[in-house]
Design an enzyme around this catalytic site. Structure first.
Site, PDB file in Angstrom:
ATOM      1  N   GLU A 100       0.822  -1.214   0.000  1.00 36.84           N
ATOM      2  CA  GLU A 100       0.000   0.000   0.000  1.00 36.84           C
ATOM      3  C   GLU A 100       0.855   1.262   0.000  1.00 36.84           C
ATOM      4  OE1 GLU A 100      -3.009   0.255  -0.655  1.00 36.84           O
ATOM      5  OE2 GLU A 100      -3.462  -1.868  -0.606  1.00 36.84           O
ATOM      6  N   CYS A 256     -12.876   1.841 -15.353  1.00 37.92           N
ATOM      7  CA  CYS A 256     -13.399   3.200 -15.197  1.00 37.92           C
ATOM      8  C   CYS A 256     -12.232   4.191 -15.162  1.00 37.92           C
ATOM      9  CB  CYS A 256     -14.233   3.287 -13.917  1.00 37.92           C
ATOM     10  SG  CYS A 256     -15.241   4.761 -13.823  1.00 37.92           S
ATOM     11  N   CYS A 263     -17.207   1.718 -20.466  1.00 34.70           N
ATOM     12  CA  CYS A 263     -18.512   1.549 -19.825  1.00 34.70           C
ATOM     13  C   CYS A 263     -19.245   0.296 -20.318  1.00 34.70           C
ATOM     14  CB  CYS A 263     -19.371   2.786 -20.046  1.00 34.70           C
ATOM     15  SG  CYS A 263     -18.672   4.247 -19.260  1.00 34.70           S
ATOM     16  N   CYS A 266     -18.373  -2.588 -18.175  1.00 34.97           N
ATOM     17  CA  CYS A 266     -18.397  -2.333 -16.730  1.00 34.97           C
ATOM     18  C   CYS A 266     -19.432  -3.198 -16.021  1.00 34.97           C
ATOM     19  CB  CYS A 266     -18.699  -0.856 -16.485  1.00 34.97           C
ATOM     20  SG  CYS A 266     -18.762  -0.457 -14.742  1.00 34.97           S
ATOM     21  N   CYS A 272     -24.832   2.972 -12.465  1.00 37.20           N
ATOM     22  CA  CYS A 272     -24.041   4.187 -12.688  1.00 37.20           C
ATOM     23  C   CYS A 272     -24.902   5.330 -13.221  1.00 37.20           C
ATOM     24  CB  CYS A 272     -22.909   3.889 -13.664  1.00 37.20           C
ATOM     25  SG  CYS A 272     -21.895   5.329 -14.006  1.00 37.20           S
TER      26      CYS A 272
HETATM   27 FE1  SF4 Z   1     -17.317   4.008 -14.724  1.00 30.06          FE
HETATM   28 FE2  SF4 Z   1     -19.976   4.160 -14.713  1.00 30.06          FE
HETATM   29 FE3  SF4 Z   1     -18.685   3.712 -16.988  1.00 30.06          FE
HETATM   30 FE4  SF4 Z   1     -18.757   1.834 -15.070  1.00 30.06          FE
HETATM   31  S1  SF4 Z   1     -20.470   2.634 -16.254  1.00 30.06           S
HETATM   32  S2  SF4 Z   1     -16.975   2.461 -16.287  1.00 30.06           S
HETATM   33  S3  SF4 Z   1     -18.693   3.092 -13.243  1.00 30.06           S
HETATM   34  S4  SF4 Z   1     -18.556   5.543 -15.736  1.00 30.06           S
END
Ligand code: SF4
Ligand code: ZN
Length: 539
Positions: A100, A256, A263, A266, A272
């Site tokens: 970390e 992200c 997206c 994702c 989101c």
């Molecule tokens: Fe990021 Fe939302 Fe796109 Fe997912 S959907 S990559 S959380 S902006």
């Protein structure tokens, strides 16, 4: 943990150890049940609900999706392996702690090699506590933010000497008892090593959460910071907190991303709101294009906007002066405060070279003070110079400084101006004005009485191999490289043509330290002209 660190890529940075409020966030982060979504457009809701995860079922679905994705896609990293395989809890916490600290402000790819070497050299807290700071600095060299290594060792020594070798067992105690362990590091160690259900917020998490809940105010402002911690605590999976935290950070690092978020790949896209906002904007735009009236209820979440935000009074929404930018899409979030420009500094530095045993070149290094920037590291004799100082004055000041530091009389005219090297620290744009001086050869410098300068810093002569292994900063390595490049270039004209060697040698630049005073005073431009002239003559 697969987190990219901020630096050059512009990815959000983890907080530095010791920063951020120490208290837990408010009850705002509690999981709350909310009414079911209806088919008609709901009235705008209060900002606290708009920017929160208020549906317990949604939170559960979010955790499940994220963890399933993490199990499938996580990167295989050495500290992750250790965190899973190490049965000794103190060793496990120590190994997470090291990773970390190294990952703060540094990219994963860079850290991997350092981490492996560190854990091989100091596999336990005891081993690190027994090491010298010199050894720690030497291993840390090149990783940047050198005080991190020092603080890590101070922490290890405290655990060994005051806590009987036992790491504190909660995030709160870790933060309270260990020097350099801030809110983020404490949460990461506690959740990953001990399974404490506590959230973490670093740069990647900040970006993901800001997009998930359309947090558009300055992400470093106190209301947003506290809100982010509240969200992180509310979302963290109670059964797998360490994995959940790593998953959220991994998502920010690999999916992200700041400028080109993926997206469509994702796992938490359905949750989101930044993504919903993009869809809504697109839908409105396409209706307009087709000449249709705007939909009275565009697709998207039932919670369309923040009521206080619409009135301009929400501390979490973007300021009215910064409206939605369609070209940015989800990257409208998060907003960053205007970056403070690093202050500009100039430092004159002198690479002092002599011929060592067997003719191998050796360089003089002096040790920096034990506190402040690059504390305890070794460097070529260097002097901060006032802006606007003329080259001649700069050279004279450096010569005087080198003389004071080394106890050796230096004539300013003998310093060879190599050029300039720029290195950007987090808050300083540093320009090193590099000079070199070859001590051997005609007119070698005369020593002065050392007792006249009793406060000399520690200094030593090192070979190039020693230099590379020593606790020196990346900036000093750049400086040496510039010197080598320069002397290589200065030699080149002489190798252009054997036939013209006589002509070339006539004007050939002298090696460092043997340059004529009038040439040296003109700096690199004068030498550049001389080299070119020589080169053309040789041709
Ligand atoms: Fe990021 Fe939302 Fe796109 Fe997912 S959907 S990559 S959380 S902006
Ligand atoms: Zn708002």
């Amino acid at each position: 943990m697969g987190r990219l660190r901020a630096a050059a890529a512009g990815i959000g940075r983890r907080p530095q150890p010791g920063t951020g409020p120490a208290k837990q966030s408010s009850g705002r982060c509690r999981e709350m049940a909310v009414p079911q979504r209806g088919a008609s457009c709901p009235a705008p809701v209060q900002p606290s609900a708009f920017h929160l995860f208020v549906d317990a079922a949604e939170i559960e679905a979010f955790r499940t999706s994220l963890l399933a994705w993490y199990d499938r896609c996580k990167r295989d990293l050495p500290w992750r392996r250790l965190a899973v395989s190490e049965p000794d809890v103190d060793k496990r916490a120590y190994s997470v702690w090291v990773s970390e600290v190294m990952l703060q402000q540094t990219q994963v790819a860079t850290v991997m090699d350092y981490y492996t070497r560190w854990m091989q050299k100091w596999p336990t807290l005891q081993a690190l506590a027994d090491a010298s700071l010199e050894e720690v600095n030497a291993l840390w060299a090149g990783l940047g933010y050198y005080s991190r290594g020092k603080r890590l060792q101070e922490g290890a020594r405290k655990v060994v000497s005051e806590l009987a070798g036992r790491m504190p067992r909660t995030a709160e105690e870790l933060q309270k008892l260990l020097p350099g362990v801030g809110r983020y590091t404490a949460g990461a160690i506690a959740s990953i090593s001990y399974g404490q259900a506590t959230g973490v917020v670093d740069g990647n998490v900040t970006r993901v959460l800001c997009r998930l809940r359309c947090l558009g105010a300055d992400a470093s402002s106190p209301p947003v910071t506290e809100h982010l911690w509240g969200l992180a605590h509310a979302l963290v999976d109670r059964a797998r907190p360490g994995d959940f935290n790593q998953a959220l950070m991994e998502l920010g690092a690999t999916v992200c991303s700041p400028k080109s978020p993926l997206c469509t790949e994702c796992p938490v896209r359905p949750h989101c709101w930044a993504q919903r906002r993009v869809e809504k904007e697109l839908e409105v735009a396409s209706r307009r294009l087709l000449g249709k009236a705007p939909s009275s209820c565009p697709p998207g979440p039932d919670i369309e906007e923040c009521a206080a935000g619409a009135l301009g009074s929400c501390p979490l929404c973007p300021p009215a002066s910064e409206p939605w930018d369609g070209s940015l899409g989800v990257a409208n979030f998060p907003r960053k405060a205007a970056k403070k420009q690093p202050r500009a500094e100039r430092t004159a530095t002198c690479v002092l070279e002599r011929s060592g045993r067997c003719g191998e070149p050796e360089f003089l290094l002096v040790q920096r003070p034990g506190s402040g920037l690059l504390a305890g590291l070794w460097e070529f004799p260097s002097l901060l110079v006032a802006p606007g100082l003329k080259e001649k004055q700069q050279r004279e000041a450096l010569a005087g400084h080198v003389q004071a530091q080394t106890g050796t009389a230096i004539a300013a005219g003998r310093l060879w101006h190599v050029g300039e090297v720029v290195h950007v620290f987090s808050h300083i744009h540093q320009t090193y004005v590099v000079y070199s001086l070859l001590l051997d050869g005609p007119g070698a410098v005369a020593p002065v009485k050392r007792e006249e300068e009793p406060e000399l810093p520690a200094s030593r002569w090192v070979t190039k191999a020693d230099f590379q292994a020593a606790a020196v900063s990346t900036a000093m390595k750049k400086v040496l490289k510039a010197c080598e490049r320069q002397s290589h270039e200065e030699k080149r004209p002489r190798m252009v043509s054997k036939r013209k060697r006589g002509a070339a040698l006539e004007d050939a630049p002298r090696p460092p330290g043997q340059v004529k005073a009038e040439t040296a005073a003109d700096g690199s431009l004068a030498r550049g002209q001389l080299s070119l002239h020589t080169f053309l003559k040789a041709k």
